[in-house]
Design a protein around this motif. Sequence first.
Motif, PDB file in Angstrom:
ATOM      1  N   PRO A 198      -7.367  77.110  54.020  1.00  0.00           N
ATOM      2  CA  PRO A 198      -6.144  77.912  54.144  1.00  0.00           C
ATOM      3  C   PRO A 198      -5.180  77.663  52.985  1.00  0.00           C
ATOM      4  N   VAL A 199      -4.453  78.718  52.603  1.00  0.00           N
ATOM      5  CA  VAL A 199      -3.429  78.639  51.561  1.00  0.00           C
ATOM      6  C   VAL A 199      -2.098  79.022  52.189  1.00  0.00           C
ATOM      7  N   ARG A 200      -1.100  78.164  52.043  1.00  0.00           N
ATOM      8  CA  ARG A 200       0.189  78.368  52.691  1.00  0.00           C
ATOM      9  C   ARG A 200       1.311  78.117  51.688  1.00  0.00           C
ATOM     10  N   HIS A 201       2.519  78.536  52.070  1.00  0.00           N
ATOM     11  CA  HIS A 201       3.686  78.138  51.295  1.00  0.00           C
ATOM     12  C   HIS A 201       4.020  76.706  51.686  1.00  0.00           C
ATOM     13  N   TRP A 202       4.433  75.900  50.722  1.00  0.00           N
ATOM     14  CA  TRP A 202       4.642  74.472  50.989  1.00  0.00           C
ATOM     15  C   TRP A 202       5.720  74.206  52.032  1.00  0.00           C
ATOM     16  N   ILE A 203       6.690  75.096  52.173  1.00  0.00           N
ATOM     17  CA  ILE A 203       7.764  74.858  53.140  1.00  0.00           C
ATOM     18  C   ILE A 203       7.243  74.819  54.566  1.00  0.00           C
ATOM     19  N   GLU A 204       6.079  75.453  54.806  1.00  0.00           N
ATOM     20  CA  GLU A 204       5.504  75.462  56.155  1.00  0.00           C
ATOM     21  C   GLU A 204       5.129  74.062  56.617  1.00  0.00           C
ATOM     22  N   LEU A 205       4.868  73.162  55.684  1.00  0.00           N
ATOM     23  CA  LEU A 205       4.515  71.791  56.075  1.00  0.00           C
ATOM     24  C   LEU A 205       5.711  71.037  56.632  1.00  0.00           C
ATOM     25  N   LEU A 206       6.896  71.526  56.374  1.00  0.00           N
ATOM     26  CA  LEU A 206       8.109  70.869  56.855  1.00  0.00           C
ATOM     27  C   LEU A 206       8.707  71.587  58.049  1.00  0.00           C
ATOM     28  N   ASP A 207       8.023  72.584  58.547  1.00  0.00           N
ATOM     29  CA  ASP A 207       8.528  73.376  59.659  1.00  0.00           C
ATOM     30  C   ASP A 207       8.659  72.511  60.918  1.00  0.00           C
ATOM     31  N   PRO A 208       9.853  72.417  61.491  1.00  0.00           N
ATOM     32  CA  PRO A 208      10.008  71.619  62.721  1.00  0.00           C
ATOM     33  C   PRO A 208       9.413  72.302  63.943  1.00  0.00           C
ATOM     34  N   GLU A 209       8.988  73.566  63.795  1.00  0.00           N
ATOM     35  CA  GLU A 209       8.430  74.304  64.923  1.00  0.00           C
ATOM     36  C   GLU A 209       7.132  74.988  64.503  1.00  0.00           C
ATOM     37  N   PRO A 210       6.075  74.219  64.191  1.00  0.00           N
ATOM     38  CA  PRO A 210       4.834  74.817  63.695  1.00  0.00           C
ATOM     39  C   PRO A 210       4.156  75.676  64.765  1.00  0.00           C
TER      40      PRO A 210
ATOM     41  N   SER B 166       8.365  71.132  37.447  1.00  0.00           N
ATOM     42  CA  SER B 166       7.043  70.547  37.666  1.00  0.00           C
ATOM     43  C   SER B 166       7.169  69.236  38.435  1.00  0.00           C
ATOM     44  N   GLY B 167       6.353  69.097  39.471  1.00  0.00           N
ATOM     45  CA  GLY B 167       6.330  67.861  40.254  1.00  0.00           C
ATOM     46  C   GLY B 167       7.366  67.796  41.360  1.00  0.00           C
ATOM     47  N   ARG B 168       8.269  68.769  41.428  1.00  0.00           N
ATOM     48  CA  ARG B 168       9.337  68.726  42.423  1.00  0.00           C
ATOM     49  C   ARG B 168       8.789  68.890  43.846  1.00  0.00           C
ATOM     50  N   VAL B 169       7.908  69.860  44.050  1.00  0.00           N
ATOM     51  CA  VAL B 169       7.336  70.079  45.381  1.00  0.00           C
ATOM     52  C   VAL B 169       6.517  68.877  45.816  1.00  0.00           C
ATOM     53  N   GLU B 170       5.716  68.343  44.885  1.00  0.00           N
ATOM     54  CA  GLU B 170       4.902  67.178  45.224  1.00  0.00           C
ATOM     55  C   GLU B 170       5.765  66.008  45.674  1.00  0.00           C
ATOM     56  N   ALA B 171       6.875  65.789  44.995  1.00  0.00           N
ATOM     57  CA  ALA B 171       7.761  64.686  45.356  1.00  0.00           C
ATOM     58  C   ALA B 171       8.344  64.882  46.752  1.00  0.00           C
ATOM     59  N   ILE B 172       8.725  66.107  47.069  1.00  0.00           N
ATOM     60  CA  ILE B 172       9.284  66.390  48.393  1.00  0.00           C
ATOM     61  C   ILE B 172       8.247  66.157  49.476  1.00  0.00           C
ATOM     62  N   LEU B 173       7.025  66.629  49.253  1.00  0.00           N
ATOM     63  CA  LEU B 173       5.995  66.490  50.272  1.00  0.00           C
ATOM     64  C   LEU B 173       5.579  65.038  50.454  1.00  0.00           C
TER      65      LEU B 173
ATOM     66  N   LEU C 281       7.259  78.009  38.362  1.00  0.00           N
ATOM     67  CA  LEU C 281       7.966  76.824  38.830  1.00  0.00           C
ATOM     68  C   LEU C 281       7.993  75.749  37.747  1.00  0.00           C
ATOM     69  N   GLN C 282       6.855  75.527  37.095  1.00  0.00           N
ATOM     70  CA  GLN C 282       6.796  74.415  36.141  1.00  0.00           C
ATOM     71  C   GLN C 282       7.218  74.800  34.727  1.00  0.00           C
ATOM     72  N   HIS C 283       6.890  76.000  34.283  1.00  0.00           N
ATOM     73  CA  HIS C 283       7.201  76.360  32.896  1.00  0.00           C
ATOM     74  C   HIS C 283       8.504  77.146  32.768  1.00  0.00           C
TER      75      HIS C 283
ATOM     76  N   SER D 223      12.844  74.287  46.357  1.00  0.00           N
ATOM     77  CA  SER D 223      12.594  72.865  46.100  1.00  0.00           C
ATOM     78  C   SER D 223      13.823  72.162  45.541  1.00  0.00           C
ATOM     79  N   GLU D 224      14.646  72.871  44.776  1.00  0.00           N
ATOM     80  CA  GLU D 224      15.875  72.279  44.244  1.00  0.00           C
ATOM     81  C   GLU D 224      16.845  71.930  45.364  1.00  0.00           C
ATOM     82  N   VAL D 225      16.868  72.764  46.398  1.00  0.00           N
ATOM     83  CA  VAL D 225      17.758  72.506  47.525  1.00  0.00           C
ATOM     84  C   VAL D 225      17.260  71.314  48.337  1.00  0.00           C
ATOM     85  N   LEU D 226      15.972  71.314  48.660  1.00  0.00           N
ATOM     86  CA  LEU D 226      15.410  70.249  49.497  1.00  0.00           C
ATOM     87  C   LEU D 226      15.458  68.897  48.814  1.00  0.00           C
TER      88      LEU D 226
END
Length: 404
Positions: A392-404, A317-324, A310-312, A282-285
């Motif tokens: 379903p439970v996924r890693h958040w990066i999957e939502l940004l996958d250009p090739e789902p 905290s809130g970084r992934v939400e902001a990206i999504l 991630l948060q503690h 998330s820091e990179v994105l």
Amino acid sequence: MKTSIDVKYLDHPDVAEADAILRSCVHCGFCTATCPTYQELGDERDGPRGRIYLIKQLLEGGDVSQKSQTHLDRCLTCRSCETTCPSGVRYGRLADIGRGIMERQLPRTPGQRLLRWLLRRVLPYSSRLRPLLVLGRMARPLLPTALAAKVPLAQPARRWPASRHSRVMLALAGCAQAAATPNTNAVAARVLGRLGIGLVPAPEAGCCGAVSYHLSAHEEGLDFMRRNIDAWWPHIQAGAEAIVISASGCGAMVKEYGDRLAGDPAYADKARRVSALARDLSEVLANEDLGRLQPAGKGRKTAVHCPCTLQHALGLSGRVEAILRKAGVELTPVQDGHLCCGSAGTYSLLQPELSQRLLSNKLAALTAGNPEQIVTANIGCQLHLASRAPVPVRHWIELLDPEP
């Protein structure tokens, strides 16, 4: 807090650090309000302040018992108390030191020793864990429902793109993630590739060392750290920009390499360099132009689980939400996001009853907004949530996958 460390511990390499942490505590009790186990059990000894007193008692030469060890075992090391503490008490580090000393002083039952040994012999090695998962999937129809739910479904292999970019970052393959959800890093590589960053695996790098270290096998954990440093060092010398870690639990550990190996003259400088280069995905994105991604398949209502690490531990905290949100993902509200899901590394296996109570609370909070999916940033949390989640439970990066 005043302390009087027993003379028999004065030569221990970590006791001076533990003493300084103990002295920074002012007994205020703010930590108890955000401690998941204290909220569940209502026992002062199952909250940070009580556990701090138990460790103080140990280091001052007082009587300690199996009950004291049980209260320390029940700690998730979620470090929510650190986020709340106005005095900056480094409770997570104190817990590691205290548990390590108590582990040597109080022998465990044969059953406990065997289980902890098996966890250390299997989980950090993806080559050992992977065939066990295959066997578990084959036996799933014969397993009790609760146990079958813990066996993750197989993932079809996804393409890892070749790196042709001038910007290069290293990937930590990890252990459980490499075996259970190997596509997480492959997706991260494709996403970063669209942003002009090549993500390069270092095959010799594996478990970050957290499994062993947090089970009080400190020297074993340090050996994992040294191995990873050796694997990454040639790439760092060649100009790798960062070490990207897609599992926040591993990221929290790698960020501490510099501290954990500070006393090792052969690795201290390298470890500090590695920790400085470590980045959660998330820091990179967060610093890139996400408009270049054009992700597909993001139109489902999504609940974000922010892992404790991630948060503690990482303070993101809130970084992934902001990206999504920036990427156009619709997020549902989640109450009590600071509370642990009960995974906590090996905790779900060592403290199953309490872990399941915490999981029930977390799933109720995550599903209150009727999401179509849940995303998280840590493999342990992902598998734990998926064992009982109705969506379903996924890693958040999957939502940004250009090739789902």
